[in-house]
Design a protein around this motif. Structure first.
Motif, PDB file in Angstrom:
ATOM      1  N   GLU A 114     -64.950  34.180 -11.973  1.00  0.00           N
ATOM      2  CA  GLU A 114     -64.662  35.629 -11.988  1.00  0.00           C
ATOM      3  C   GLU A 114     -64.130  36.097 -10.636  1.00  0.00           C
ATOM      4  N   VAL A 115     -64.688  35.544  -9.581  1.00  0.00           N
ATOM      5  CA  VAL A 115     -64.225  35.927  -8.240  1.00  0.00           C
ATOM      6  C   VAL A 115     -62.799  35.425  -8.020  1.00  0.00           C
ATOM      7  N   GLU A 116     -62.557  34.183  -8.458  1.00  0.00           N
ATOM      8  CA  GLU A 116     -61.201  33.642  -8.292  1.00  0.00           C
ATOM      9  C   GLU A 116     -60.197  34.537  -9.042  1.00  0.00           C
ATOM     10  N   ALA A 117     -60.586  34.988 -10.258  1.00  0.00           N
ATOM     11  CA  ALA A 117     -59.693  35.857 -11.034  1.00  0.00           C
ATOM     12  C   ALA A 117     -59.508  37.197 -10.315  1.00  0.00           C
ATOM     13  N   LEU A 118     -60.602  37.717  -9.773  1.00  0.00           N
ATOM     14  CA  LEU A 118     -60.529  38.993  -9.044  1.00  0.00           C
ATOM     15  C   LEU A 118     -59.553  38.869  -7.864  1.00  0.00           C
ATOM     16  N   ILE A 119     -59.662  37.749  -7.135  1.00  0.00           N
ATOM     17  CA  ILE A 119     -58.792  37.540  -5.975  1.00  0.00           C
ATOM     18  C   ILE A 119     -57.319  37.522  -6.410  1.00  0.00           C
ATOM     19  N   ARG A 120     -57.032  36.789  -7.497  1.00  0.00           N
ATOM     20  CA  ARG A 120     -55.633  36.695  -7.960  1.00  0.00           C
ATOM     21  C   ARG A 120     -55.128  38.068  -8.420  1.00  0.00           C
ATOM     22  N   ASP A 121     -56.015  38.821  -9.080  1.00  0.00           N
ATOM     23  CA  ASP A 121     -55.669  40.183  -9.509  1.00  0.00           C
ATOM     24  C   ASP A 121     -55.280  41.057  -8.328  1.00  0.00           C
ATOM     25  N   LYS A 122     -56.149  41.007  -7.314  1.00  0.00           N
ATOM     26  CA  LYS A 122     -55.919  41.835  -6.116  1.00  0.00           C
ATOM     27  C   LYS A 122     -54.615  41.408  -5.435  1.00  0.00           C
ATOM     28  N   ALA A 123     -54.391  40.082  -5.400  1.00  0.00           N
ATOM     29  CA  ALA A 123     -53.172  39.586  -4.754  1.00  0.00           C
ATOM     30  C   ALA A 123     -51.944  40.115  -5.502  1.00  0.00           C
ATOM     31  N   ALA A 124     -52.002  40.013  -6.837  1.00  0.00           N
ATOM     32  CA  ALA A 124     -50.874  40.490  -7.642  1.00  0.00           C
ATOM     33  C   ALA A 124     -50.660  41.978  -7.408  1.00  0.00           C
ATOM     34  N   GLY A 125     -51.778  42.724  -7.370  1.00  0.00           N
ATOM     35  CA  GLY A 125     -51.708  44.174  -7.134  1.00  0.00           C
ATOM     36  C   GLY A 125     -51.048  44.496  -5.801  1.00  0.00           C
ATOM     37  N   ASN A 126     -51.233  43.606  -4.822  1.00  0.00           N
ATOM     38  CA  ASN A 126     -50.647  43.821  -3.491  1.00  0.00           C
ATOM     39  C   ASN A 126     -49.286  43.151  -3.352  1.00  0.00           C
ATOM     40  N   GLY A 127     -48.807  42.579  -4.463  1.00  0.00           N
ATOM     41  CA  GLY A 127     -47.487  41.928  -4.437  1.00  0.00           C
ATOM     42  C   GLY A 127     -47.460  40.642  -3.628  1.00  0.00           C
ATOM     43  N   ILE A 128     -48.622  39.951  -3.543  1.00  0.00           N
ATOM     44  CA  ILE A 128     -48.671  38.711  -2.747  1.00  0.00           C
ATOM     45  C   ILE A 128     -48.627  37.512  -3.686  1.00  0.00           C
ATOM     46  N   ALA A 129     -47.633  36.646  -3.501  1.00  0.00           N
ATOM     47  CA  ALA A 129     -47.548  35.422  -4.317  1.00  0.00           C
ATOM     48  C   ALA A 129     -48.379  34.338  -3.636  1.00  0.00           C
ATOM     49  N   PRO A 130     -49.319  33.715  -4.378  1.00  0.00           N
ATOM     50  CA  PRO A 130     -50.173  32.716  -3.740  1.00  0.00           C
ATOM     51  C   PRO A 130     -49.382  31.497  -3.256  1.00  0.00           C
ATOM     52  N   ARG A 131     -49.803  30.948  -2.122  1.00  0.00           N
ATOM     53  CA  ARG A 131     -49.188  29.725  -1.602  1.00  0.00           C
ATOM     54  C   ARG A 131     -50.317  28.787  -1.186  1.00  0.00           C
TER      55      ARG A 131
END
Ligand code: 3H9
Length: 689
Positions: free
Chosen positions: A573-590
């Motif tokens: 759930e935390v990993e999903a939350l992090i990805r959500d927040k990243a997407a919300g901030n327009g950050i593509a994971p690397r």
């Protein structure tokens, strides 16, 4: 002969006395004189036996640590011990105080060892990132057996005289005139007649059949080494004693010692040895200390209870104050339980437990604090609450009593100003659990009097703490740098790192745990409250708090915890939350590597350390290292953040910080002028303090 080695004669028994204050370390001049003395006594027909003893408070406490890293001047310790073993006359070491490291190795060169009842014996070299290099790893197992030698040498913990007697390390233990007893034993041996077997030739305890048990214990100990080389080398060297002929094992010990003493880890640990002693020295040696016979502690919660235990562990009577009888009882019951656990584990005797518990007096009445010489407040972390407590204390504390706040962040000057006696007030910032953690930040407020500071620094050492004096600022030294260390944690998650990956990078570096494990353990709510008070936010942690995930205590935080276990499990759930927040901030994971994680967390922290030095909040860079190693688990083999900065390369740190500052404009990356100066001059000097 010079006073650092003198010879007396007692009916044919020569008494050689080493006198090299403060701890009779085996400095070059002592080794040289001792060698001359022993050679002359060996060849002197009128001398039938030799006793080696020390003047002052202790037997030899080791080699002279200040000589390490410099060219070795002969005779070295090994030559000295080898010479001792050529003496056919009985030789006796008379041990009082502490026989440590090279001191014990010297004693192992004698045929016999006698000790005062209060003596302690050990080989603590591992704590300096070394192994005993004067034959200790090959001689000690011959007396106490390989398993006992392994545990003594890998832990570095000294044993008391009675244990040394039971294990065969000493031949007799006495109360009273130790030298007379040593002389009498030597005379008895002369009467009995030789030959006397040197320790190197005593092989009866070196049974090869012990090897599997030895290897099992060595493997268990090596697991705990967390990247430190010395414990592994210690275990290897004791094993050599079991498997190789004496001279080969001794030569192998030498090789390992030479490698370790030149390495960064030992340099770091030696730096810390002197740093801790330096930090405890408060300016004004001649300042008269105040007498501390009874301590009051306000608040019997986790922190207050731990602080009260720390004082009781140091033998001080404590008055523990709470607002209600129920809260007091709860606190006292917890203390009782904690001591019961120690007794059950065998780290505290039943007798000692009873003695400690007898030191506690509970109360709900401030008037009961009037006989206290020091009163430490450990109540809720809020200025208004603290001020109310100190207002009440001001009215009841006796004149000259020292008043201390255990605040972690609040302005100690403001608290001091709320009393009529700011000169008597200071901060005593303990670390949780306060009965265990060694660090004590002593917070010097503007008006704190020098004798108050000196008294508390002495008291800290008396109760086994490592004191460091710091100035007033938000978070003092430790927590202020902790905030800098944490400033890039959420950005790292948003850019693609996982909590597990960050924590792994930290434990690989040598920290006992990573920042997300730590925050789960301490409780996310603590940081949340702090941020709210300062108008700050943290995207991910705030959301977790809003959802009621406070870490271990609620069963979930950055990790999940099952059935009240402390093992951190992946939390999808935390990993999903992090990805959500990243997407919300327009950050593509690397993909983020370990190196980047370490650099983005530790470089800002070192930079903050430099700012702290500039402002005079810490007096020396080495004080900061002492704070971080003893209060936050910075790996000892890296010497603390400011020492590690030199190993890492200050130029490189500055280049990265400048680059990030240009990219983000964040203040935490703004390079401190002192850091630039350090790069140019190689010194932190020039700090305001
Ligand atoms: C070794 O032996 C290697 C060999 O195996 C192989 C060689 C080839 N050297 O701690 P204190 C100073 S490695 C130089 O405040 P306490 C200390 O810096 C050594 N200096 O007193 C301080 O100086 P200052 C293995 C030393 O009563 C002053 O003495 N041995 C040494 O609280 C007072 O010290 C150890 O690791 C030293 N060896 O505690 C033992 N030791 O006043 C290290 C102390 O200028 N020492 N100083 O700040 C200790 O554990 C404690 O000092 C001791 C006394 C328990 C002895």
């Amino acid at each position: 002969m010079s006073s650092s080695v003198s010879i007396g004669n007692n009916n044919g028994v020569a008494v050689v006395t080493i006198d090299n204050p403060p701890v009779n370390a085996l400095s070059f001049h002592v080794r040289e004189l001792l060698m001359q003395a022993l050679v002359s006594l060996r060849d002197e027909p009128s001398v039938a036996a030799i006793a080696i003893t020390c003047a002052g408070r202790t037997f030899v406490a080791g080699a002279d640590i200040t000589e390490f890293g410099k060219p070795v001047r002969q005779p070295d310790l090994r030559a000295l011990v080898a010479m001792l073993e050529t003496i056919a006359k009985p030789t006796v070491a008379a041990i009082h105080g502490t026989a440590l490291g090279g001191g014990l190795e010297l004693a192992l060169g004698c045929h016999f060892r006698v000790a005062d009842t209060g003596a302690k014996l050990g080989l603590p070299e591992v704590k300096l990132g070394l192994l005993p290099g004067g034959g200790g790893t090959v001689r000690l197992p011959r007396l106490v057996g390989p398993l006992k030698a392994l545990s003594m040498i890998v832990s570095g913990t000294p044993i008391v005289a009675a244990e040394a007697l039971a294990d065969g390390l000493v031949d007799a233990v006495f109360d009273g005139d130790l030298i007379a007893q040593a002389v009498s034993i030597a005379a008895d041996m002369v009467a009995k007649g030789g030959p006397f077997t040197p320790v190197r030739d005593r092989n009866d305890r070196l049974d090869q059949a012990n090897l599997p048990a030895f290897d099992k214990q060595a493997a268990a100990l090596s697991k705990k080494a967390r990247g430190l080389e010395a414990p592994i080398a210690c275990a290897q060297s004791v094993r050599n004693a079991l498997t190789l002929p004496f001279d080969e094992a001794l030569a192998a010990e030498r090789d390992l010692f030479v490698k370790l003493v030149a390495g960064d880890q030992s340099r770091a640990q030696r730096h810390l040895f002197f740093a801790e002693r330096q930090a405890a020295k408060i300016a004004g040696k001649d300042v008269v200390r105040r007498k501390i016979a009874r301590v009051g502690v306000i608040g019997a919660g986790t922190m207050g209870g731990g602080i009260a235990m720390a004082f009781a562990n140091g033998g001080l009577p404590v008055t523990l104050l709470e607002t209600t009888q129920e809260a007091l009882q709860r606190g006292l019951t917890t203390i009782d339980k904690n001591y019961a656990v120690s007794a059950m584990r065998g780290s505290l005797s039943e007798d000692a437990k009873r003695q400690r518990l007898a030191l506690f007096k509970g109360s709900t009445d401030y008037a009961d604090l009037t006989d206290c010489d020091l009163i430490v407040e450990a109540v809720f972390e809020e200025m208004a609450v603290k001020k109310e407590v100190f207002g009440r204390l001001d009215a009841v504390a006796k004149p000259g009593a020292i008043l201390a706040t255990n605040t972690s962040y609040l302005d100690v000057n403001e608290i001091a100003a709320s009393t009529s006696r700011p000169q008597d007030l200071l901060g005593m910032h303990f670390f949780s659990p306060a009965n265990v953690m060694k660090l004590l930040e002593i917070v010097r407020a503007d008006k704190t009097s020098p004798d108050v500071l000196a008294t508390i620094a002495d008291l800290a050492r008396r109760i086994g703490k490592v004191p460091v004096v710091v100035g007033v600022c938000h978070g003092f030294v430790g927590n202020r740098m902790l905030a800098a260390r944490g400033s890039e944690l959420e950005p790292l998650l948003l850019e693609g790192a996982t909590p597990r990956q960050v924590d792994q990078a930290f434990t690989d570096f040598g920290w006992p745990m990573g920042p997300f494990q730590m925050v789960d353990l301490a409780g996310l709510d603590i940081g949340w409250r702090n941020r709210k008070a300062r108008g700050q936010t943290a995207d991910i942690a705030d959301t977790l708090c809003e959802q009621g995930h406070f870490g271990q205590k609620t069963g979930s935080g950055f990790y999940r915890y099952e059935d009240s276990s402390r093992t951190p499990l992946l939390n999808p759930e935390v990993e999903a939350l992090i990805r959500d927040k990243a997407a919300g901030n327009g950050i593509a994971p690397r993909t983020i590597g370990t190196k980047e994680i370490i650099e983005r967390t530790l470089y800002p922290m070192i930079n903050e350390g430099a700012k702290i030095l500039e402002e005079g909040i810490a007096a020396r860079a080495s004080d900061i290292d002492v704070v971080w190693v003893n209060g936050y688990g910075f790996p000892v083999g890296k010497g603390g953040p400011m020492f590690w900065a030199s190993l890492e390369g200050v130029d490189k740190i500055i280049r990265r910080l400048d680059h990030w500052h240009q990219q983000t404009g964040k203040d935490v990356f703004r390079v401190a002028p002192l850091l630039r100066q350090m790069a140019e001059t190689g010194s932190w000097d020039g700090a305001a303090g």
